[in-house]
Design an enzyme around this catalytic site. Structure first.
Site, PDB file in Angstrom:
ATOM      1  N   GLU A 153      26.113 -30.187  53.872  1.00 34.16           N
ATOM      2  CA  GLU A 153      27.285 -29.201  53.933  1.00 34.16           C
ATOM      3  C   GLU A 153      28.357 -30.178  54.935  1.00 34.16           C
ATOM      4  O   GLU A 153      27.836 -30.514  56.094  1.00 34.16           O
ATOM      5  CB  GLU A 153      27.158 -27.862  54.717  1.00 34.16           C
ATOM      6  CG  GLU A 153      26.513 -26.835  53.518  1.00 34.16           C
ATOM      7  CD  GLU A 153      26.479 -25.471  54.317  1.00 34.16           C
ATOM      8  OE1 GLU A 153      27.358 -25.224  55.198  1.00 34.16           O
ATOM      9  OE2 GLU A 153      25.607 -24.762  53.903  1.00 34.16           O
ATOM     10  N   GLU A 198      36.097 -18.160  49.710  1.00 34.77           N
ATOM     11  CA  GLU A 198      35.375 -17.154  49.323  1.00 34.77           C
ATOM     12  C   GLU A 198      35.526 -15.885  50.295  1.00 34.77           C
ATOM     13  O   GLU A 198      35.414 -15.879  51.559  1.00 34.77           O
ATOM     14  CB  GLU A 198      33.865 -17.468  49.551  1.00 34.77           C
ATOM     15  CG  GLU A 198      33.412 -18.691  48.711  1.00 34.77           C
ATOM     16  CD  GLU A 198      31.960 -19.330  48.898  1.00 34.77           C
ATOM     17  OE1 GLU A 198      31.091 -18.305  49.007  1.00 34.77           O
ATOM     18  OE2 GLU A 198      31.818 -20.361  49.556  1.00 34.77           O
ATOM     19  N   LYS A 236      33.186 -13.461  52.705  1.00 32.77           N
ATOM     20  CA  LYS A 236      32.463 -14.195  53.670  1.00 32.77           C
ATOM     21  C   LYS A 236      32.790 -13.610  55.159  1.00 32.77           C
ATOM     22  O   LYS A 236      33.997 -13.298  55.320  1.00 32.77           O
ATOM     23  CB  LYS A 236      32.581 -15.709  53.964  1.00 32.77           C
ATOM     24  CG  LYS A 236      31.945 -16.400  52.737  1.00 32.77           C
ATOM     25  CD  LYS A 236      31.932 -17.877  52.968  1.00 32.77           C
ATOM     26  CE  LYS A 236      31.154 -18.157  54.044  1.00 32.77           C
ATOM     27  NZ  LYS A 236      30.979 -19.870  54.086  1.00 32.77           N
ATOM     28  N   GLU A 296      36.148 -19.151  58.015  1.00 30.85           N
ATOM     29  CA  GLU A 296      34.896 -18.832  57.286  1.00 30.85           C
ATOM     30  C   GLU A 296      35.547 -18.654  55.780  1.00 30.85           C
ATOM     31  O   GLU A 296      34.468 -18.917  54.664  1.00 30.85           O
ATOM     32  CB  GLU A 296      33.799 -17.919  57.586  1.00 30.85           C
ATOM     33  CG  GLU A 296      33.018 -18.293  58.590  1.00 30.85           C
ATOM     34  CD  GLU A 296      31.979 -19.443  58.698  1.00 30.85           C
ATOM     35  OE1 GLU A 296      31.195 -19.136  57.207  1.00 30.85           O
ATOM     36  OE2 GLU A 296      31.958 -20.389  59.107  1.00 30.85           O
TER      37      GLU A 296
END
Length: 508
Positions: A348, A402, A405, A411
């Site tokens: 990541e 997203e 999250k 985030e």
């Protein structure tokens, strides 16, 4: 699940203290149940080879008795000229077939959202990015089925909540392999399974004790199905497993992590599985933007670190923080007596395009510069200063923003694309429009929605946009493809000429 805030303490630029704090509360990303059942005796890729042995006929003269036919003068001359021709030209051609191929680009495909497009739409975006590796945090059957036959290389995940069960119940591991691997291979390419995420920086003693036994149990289940040559078992780590990360050569694993890390490294070395690290230079910059040079974390020259950062012990010069972080992990592995026997992959890394008011640097411009320069580095097959000949495998986080999250705003804004398929910022990618879906229900998609519109970007043919100074994704990958095609054409021309000389086509 993405508790990356811990990594802000792994800075790679002095004089910032890099000692990580205690593990924060973990967040679970995905949950799913597996059906009970044992792995069938299923065999993939097992083939037999037949050796052809010459058995002479009783009436055939022995090889030593066969008289060689003398070459004609013309044929001898042609062979001599062909050999000389090949000896002169072939060494000058690029040795692309023998050299290590550049590492393919990887993308993390997270699903903590209620408005994602269907996997078929994601496949179009991945092709536009020239990304051939995809990492999931579960083993989503809809995604794996949708990518059948595409050749995309998948890494699938076992969520944290299943780790203790896999560690204590071998039948659970066999059942998981049957439900999540065997039903998809070989039509869908699955090459790795990650067990948990950043487990060793947690504080749950059961999880810490269960990680390696769960990995061993899963490996045994894969071995029972003859899949260990195709599917490796590993786990991803936060940089917080290190006690410090600068200078890279001085890095070492935290003392409390070593009892679990050392045998885990032994497992990776024995099975040939890679060591995965989640590395985010963004958190180093966010933690102290006044001390950390932005150009250093964005892979760009300029500012206070034009000449790079030098490791005083090795003399190696680092032009970016990500490479320094990876080589810090490399040094820690070496200190644990496993040397270069374990490959390191960045599972990541990324940069948010938006954040809260106190999240410095979270802008679309910085995200475009970080990910654009990162992808160029991957496309060029570059390694780190400590391992320049080993192209670094990198998985960018993430494909989509997203919205479900938890945590700070950043985030929810790591995606290269918004859920409707439009770019979160200009990454220099052009993709065909897709119509007939509307994002809803975590990728279920319904008909009648708008199409995907992906910006071409400002880069033009050379990929360098006016005033941006960064290399776009499309140019990096396009140049790599053009280079390979040119090398192939040159090699074919030489081979054709040599064959023509040998066969006599060049002479009457």
């Amino acid at each position: 699940m993405y508790d990356r805030c811990r990594q802000r303490h792994s800075l790679t630029l002095p004089p910032v203290d890099t000692t990580p704090p205690p593990k924060l509360a973990r967040r679970t990303q995905q949950r799913f149940a597996t059906k009970a059942g044992l792995c069938p005796h299923f065999d993939f890729g097992v083939s037999t080879c037949t050796s052809f042995i010459w058995h002479p006929s009783p009436t055939m003269p022995k090889p030593s008795a066969i008289s060689p036919t003398p070459l004609s003068t013309a044929m001898a001359l042609r062979l001599l000229l062909a050999t000389a021709f090949a000896a002169v030209l072939l060494p000058s051609l690029p040795a692309s077939s023998s050299a290590a191929a550049p590492a393919a680009l990887g993308i993390n495909y997270g699903q903590v959202a209620d408005n994602l497009p269907p996997p078929q739409a994601a496949a179009v975006l991945l092709r536009a990015l020239n990304a051939t590796r995809v990492k999931l945090y579960d083993a989503n059957a809809r995604i794996l089925t949708a990518f059948a036959g595409t050749g995309t290389d998948f890494t699938v995940g076992v969520p944290d909540n299943l780790v203790p069960r896999l560690a204590t119940d071998p039948s659970a591991a066999a059942s998981w392999v049957r439900a999540n691997i065997l039903r998809h291979v070989p039509s869908t390419t699955i090459t790795a399974v990650t067990v948990g995420n950043e487990v060793l920086t947690g504080t749950d003693p059961t999880m810490l004790r269960s990680l390696l036994p769960a990995m061993e149990s899963l490996h045994a289940a894969l071995a029972a199905c003859n899949l260990t040559s195709r599917v490796s078992v590993t786990t991803a780590h936060s940089l917080a497993v290190l006690s410090s990360s600068f200078p890279p050569s001085a890095a070492a694993f935290r003392r409390e992590v070593l009892p679990y890390m050392s045998p885990l490294l032994g497992f990776l070395a024995k099975t040939g599985a890679p060591f995965l690290v989640n590395a985010y230079p963004y958190f180093a910059y966010k933690a102290d933007p006044d001390q950390v040079d932005l150009s250093y974390v964005l892979f760009e020259a300029g500012g206070a670190t034009t000449a790079g950062v030098v490791d005083p012990a090795t003399g190696l010069r680092y032009g970016n923080m990500l490479h320094a972080q990876v080589d810090a992990v490399r040094a820690a592995i070496s200190k644990a007596n496993y040397g270069k026997g374990v490959e390191i992959m960045v599972s990541e890394t990324g940069w948010p395009s938006r954040g809260d008011d106190d999240e410095a640097g979270a802008t679309p411009e910085n995200a475009a510069r970080y990910n654009g320069n990162l992808m160029r580095m991957v496309a060029e097959g570059k390694g780190t200063p400590a391992a320049p000949g080993e192209p670094l495998v990198v998985y960018v986080f993430a494909l989509f923003n997203e919205d479900q999250k938890p945590g700070p705003a950043s985030e929810r804004h790591y995606g290269l694309f918004k859920p409707d398929g439009t770019p979160a910022y200009d990454v220099g990618v052009k993709a065909p429009a897709i119509s007939g879906w509307k994002g809803s229900g975590n990728g279920n998609g319904t008909s009648g929605g708008t199409g995907l519109v992906v910006a071409q970007g400002p880069g033009g043919a050379d990929g360098v946009g006016p005033g941006t100074g960064y290399y776009t994704v499309s140019a990096a990958t396009a140049n790599k493809v053009k280079r390979r095609r040119r090398q192939c054409v040159e090699s074919l021309l030489v081979a054709a000429t040599v064959l023509a000389m040998v066969s006599g086509l060049c002479w009457p």
